[in-house]
Enzyme design. Structure first.
Site, short mmCIF file in Angstrom:
data_model
loop_
_atom_site.label_atom_id
_atom_site.label_comp_id
_atom_site.label_asym_id
_atom_site.label_seq_id
_atom_site.Cartn_x
_atom_site.Cartn_y
_atom_site.Cartn_z
N LYS A 242 -37.18 -6.71 6.73
CA LYS A 242 -38.47 -7.06 6.19
C LYS A 242 -38.95 -6.15 4.80
CE LYS A 242 -40.63 -7.89 10.66
NZ LYS A 242 -41.63 -7.80 11.62
N ASN B 64 -48.97 10.49 17.71
CA ASN B 64 -47.73 10.40 18.04
C ASN B 64 -46.78 11.60 18.51
OD1 ASN B 64 -45.53 8.32 17.53
ND2 ASN B 64 -44.57 9.70 15.99
N ASP C 102 -47.15 -10.85 10.32
CA ASP C 102 -47.34 -10.00 11.54
C ASP C 102 -48.67 -9.33 11.32
OD1 ASP C 102 -44.72 -10.16 12.25
OD2 ASP C 102 -44.13 -8.69 10.96
N ALA D 32 -46.12 5.91 15.89
CA ALA D 32 -46.14 6.19 14.31
C ALA D 32 -44.63 5.51 13.89
CB ALA D 32 -46.20 7.48 13.85
P1 ATR Z 1 -40.38 0.51 16.00
O1 ATR Z 1 -39.88 0.67 14.48
O2 ATR Z 1 -39.87 -0.64 16.55
O3 ATR Z 1 -41.86 0.83 15.92
P2 ATR Z 1 -39.70 3.22 16.22
O4 ATR Z 1 -40.01 3.40 14.81
O5 ATR Z 1 -38.63 3.94 16.96
O6 ATR Z 1 -39.65 1.76 16.71
O7 ATR Z 1 -41.11 3.59 16.95
C1 ATR Z 1 -41.12 3.82 18.32
C2 ATR Z 1 -42.39 4.62 18.57
O8 ATR Z 1 -42.59 4.99 19.95
C3 ATR Z 1 -42.55 6.13 17.94
O9 ATR Z 1 -44.06 6.20 17.70
C4 ATR Z 1 -42.16 6.84 18.86
O10 ATR Z 1 -42.54 8.19 18.78
P3 ATR Z 1 -41.74 9.34 18.00
O11 ATR Z 1 -42.26 8.88 16.47
O12 ATR Z 1 -41.82 10.55 18.28
O13 ATR Z 1 -40.05 9.05 18.11
C5 ATR Z 1 -42.43 6.29 20.14
N1 ATR Z 1 -41.82 6.71 21.48
C6 ATR Z 1 -40.78 6.27 21.84
N2 ATR Z 1 -40.40 6.74 22.99
C7 ATR Z 1 -41.34 7.51 23.31
C8 ATR Z 1 -41.77 8.56 24.33
N3 ATR Z 1 -40.78 8.46 25.31
N4 ATR Z 1 -42.75 9.31 24.33
C9 ATR Z 1 -43.63 9.23 23.43
N5 ATR Z 1 -43.46 8.08 22.32
C10 ATR Z 1 -42.30 7.72 22.35
#
Ligand code: ATR
Length: 463
Positions: A73, A159, A111, A136
Site C-alpha cells: 500500500k 495503544n 479504505d 496504533a
Molecule cells: P495492523 O498493521 O494490521 O494494524 P499491527 O500494526 O501489528 O497490525 O497493529 C496491531 C495493533 O493491535 C497494535 O496497535 C497493537 O499494539 P502494539 O502497538 O502495542 O503492538 C495492538 N495489539 C495487538 N495485540 C494486542 C494485545 N494483546 N493487547 C493490546 N494491544 C494489542
C-alpha cells in the site's frame, strides 16, 4: 458465480501478497453482475520485488483498475502518475485507476473514503465528535488521519506500546490528537462523558473471539457508537460489550463493503455508475454469508418439520433465492418423484440428488436457502458435499409433533398405513442420527411458530 467474458471484457484485480483470502473478487464480480458490466475481477499475487513490473505490466495489459493490499500500500505510490491528496497525506494507496492520458495509474485510498462512507450510512458524524482509537498499527494510523481531516474535536489514540501512538500524533502534528498508554484508559473516562470508539487492534480477531482490548464495562458506558475494523467474527467481543452498554455498533465488514464500492465507482466513473443502497445491501448480504461460512443456508428435516415454510421466511427476510431439491429434480426430469421411483428406482433418484449437490458445490452456487429432500443426507457422499455447500440446519421435530402437523394431509403416502405414528417413529429413528451428523446447527421446532424458528436460525448463524 463466474462473470461472462469475451473479447471485450474489462479486467480489474487486486495485487498483494498473500491475496488468497481476499473477499474483493466477491464484491466486484457481484457488482459487475448487478450493474450489467462486462468486467471480471481477479487476484494477482505479486512476489517480493515484483511491484514495479506488476504495475507497469498491468497498464500494458490494459487492466482498468486495481486494488492494492498488504504489503504494497505504501510502496505502490512510487509507481503512480498521480496520488489523491487524502491518500498522499496518509501515505497509503489501496486503489489504482487507469489513466490513458497519464499513461499510468492514479492512486486513491478508498479504505478511508469507504470508512467515512460507512460511518455516514450508519449515521455517525465525525465533525465535532470525540473519537477514541484503540491501537496504533496499520489501520489506526490512517483512521486517525481521517478523523482529523473530517473535523473531529479530539482524537485519543490508545495503544499498548505508547511510542507508536506518540509517533502517529507527531506525524499529524495537531493538538487535537492525544496519544496515551491504553492502560490509562480511565483517564479518558474522567475527561470524556461520551465518545465514538474505533477498535483498530488485532485483539478479538477469530479465533480469539472472547477477548476485547478493554474489557471494563465502565469504558463501554461512555461509548455512543462503536466500530470494530475486524469483521471475523462479525460481532466481536468489543462490539458485544458496546451493544450491551447501549451503543450503536457496526462491523468492519461495512468498511470492507464501502471501500469496494468506492473503488468500483472510481473504475467506472466514465460510465457514470453509482451503486444504489439496494445494490450495496445485496453485496453486503453476500459478504455476511461468506464471512459466516453460510454460503447457502441448507435446511434438513423430516416431513412436517417446516422446511418449506421456514425457507420461505428466510428467503424473504434475507433476500435469498430458494431451491427445493425435490422440486429442482422434478423440473429437470420433467416428471414427479413418484414416477422417477417407479420407473427408474430409488437408486437412480439418489444419484440425481448427488448430482445436483455436486453442481451446487462445483459451480459455486450461493446466496440460496436450500431445502433438502428427506432422504438426501442419508448418503455419506452427500453429507460431505453439504458441508462444502453451506451451513446445514436440522429442523428437529418429535414424531408426535410431525403426526399432529401432517395428520390431515391425505396426499402423504406415508400416512396411508394402519399406524402412521409408528411409521413416522420408525423413519425418524433410522434418519435422525444421520441428520444430526450432517448438521452444523440443530433447532428443536416442537411448539414453535415458523417465524420463531427462522429468527432462531438467523441468530445462531450470527447474521
Ligand atoms: P495492523 O498493521 O494490521 O494494524 P499491527 O500494526 O501489528 O497490525 O497493529 C496491531 C495493533 O493491535 C497494535 O496497535 C497493537 O499494539 P502494539 O502497538 O502495542 O503492538 C495492538 N495489539 C495487538 N495485540 C494486542 C494485545 N494483546 N493487547 C493490546 N494491544 C494489542
Amino acid at each position: 458465480m463466474l462473470n461472462y467474458t469475451d473479447g471485450n471484457t474489462t479486467v480489474c484485480g487486486i495485487i498483494g501478497n498473500p491475496v488468497r483470502h481476499t473477499m474483493s473478487p466477491l464484491i466486484h464480480n457481484t457488482l459487475a453482475d448487478m450493474t450489467g458490466n462486462n468486467l471480471v475481477y481477479v487476484p494477482f499475487e505479486v512476489p517480493e520485488g515484483g511491484l514495479k513490473n506488476a504495475v507497469r505490466g498491468a497498464y500494458e495489459l490494459g487492466i482498468k483498475g486495481m486494488n492494492v493490499t498488504v504489503p504494497y500500500k505504501s510502496d505502490v505510490i512510487a509507481q503512480l502518475k498521480y496520488v489523491d491528496p487524502l491518500a498522499e497525506s496518509i501515505g497509503a494507496v489501496n486503489t489504482l485507476v487507469r489513466d490513458e492520458a497519464l499513461k499510468g495509474y492514479r492512486g486513491y485510498n478508498t479504505d478511508m473514503t469507504g470508512l467515512y462512507r460507512a460511518m455516514q450510512k450508519e449515521g455517525v458524524e465525525l465533525e465535532g465528535e470525540t473519537v477514541v482509537i484503540l491501537g496504533a498499527g496499520g489501520v489506526a494510523r490512517p483512521t486517525a488521519h481521517l478523523c482529523i481531516q473530517k473535523g473531529a474535536a479530539k482524537v485519543y489514540i490508545l495503544n499498548r506500546t505508547l511510542e507508536k501512538a506518540v509517533a502517529i500524533a507527531e506525524e499529524l502534528g495537531d493538538e487535537r490528537v492525544i496519544p496515551m498508554d491504553i492502560a490509562d484508559y480511565t483517564e479518558v473516562l474522567t475527561r470524556e462523558k461520551s465518545f465514538f470508539a474505533i477498535q483498530c487492534t488485532s485483539v478479538g480477531l477469530f479465533p480469539d473471539v472472547n477477548s476485547a482490548v478493554i474489557e471494563d464495562e465502565e469504558f463501554y458506558r461512555h461509548v455512543s457508537a462503536a466500530l470494530d475494523v475486524i469483521y471475523k467474527p462479525l460481532e466481536t467481543k468489543f462490539l458485544k460489550l458496546s451493544k450491551a452498554a447501549g451503543a450503536k455498533t457496526f462491523s468492519g465488514l461495512k468498511m470492507l463493503l464501502y471501500q469496494g464500492l468506492d473503488a468500483y465507482e472510481l473504475w467506472n466513473q466514465d460510465a457514470g455508475i453509482k451503486i444504489t443502497d439496494e445494490q450495496a445491501d445485496r453485496v453486503y448480504k453476500s459478504l455476511i454469508l461468506e464471512v459466516t461460512g453460510a454460503r447457502n443456508i441448507i435446511l434438513e428435516g423430516f416431513m412436517g418439520s417446516g422446511k418449506t415454510t421456514v425457507s420461505e421466511i428466510l428467503a424473504d427476510k434475507l433476500d435469498l433465492d430458494i431451491l427445493d431439491t425435490d422440486k429442482a429434480i422434478e423440473e429437470t426430469e420433467g416428471r414427479a418423484i413418484t414416477d422417477i421411483f417407479r420407473e427408474d428406482g430409488e437408486e437412480a433418484f439418489r444419484n440425481m440428488e448427488t448430482e445436483l449437490l455436486d453442481t451446487i458445490v462445483s459451480d459455486h452456487w450461493r446466496d440460496m436457502v436450500i431445502s433438502l429432500g428427506g432422504g438426501l443426507p442419508v448418503r455419506e457422499e452427500n453429507r460431505k458435499l453439504l458441508a462444502e455447500a453451506g451451513k446445514v440446519i436440522y429442523l428437529r421435530t418429535s414424531p408426535e409433533e410431525v403426526y399432529k402437523r401432517i395428520m390431515g394431509d391425505t396426499t402423504r403416502p406415508l400416512l396411508q398405513t394402519e399406524d402412521p405414528l409408528a411409521r413416522i417413529r420408525e423413519l425418524q429413528d433410522a434418519r435422525s442420527e444421520l441428520y444430526e451428523l450432517a448438521a452444523d446447527i440443530v433447532i428443536d421446532t416442537d411448539g414453535k411458530e415458523p417465524l420463531e424458528v427462522a429468527s432462531e436460525i438467523i441468530d445462531k448463524l450470527g447474521i
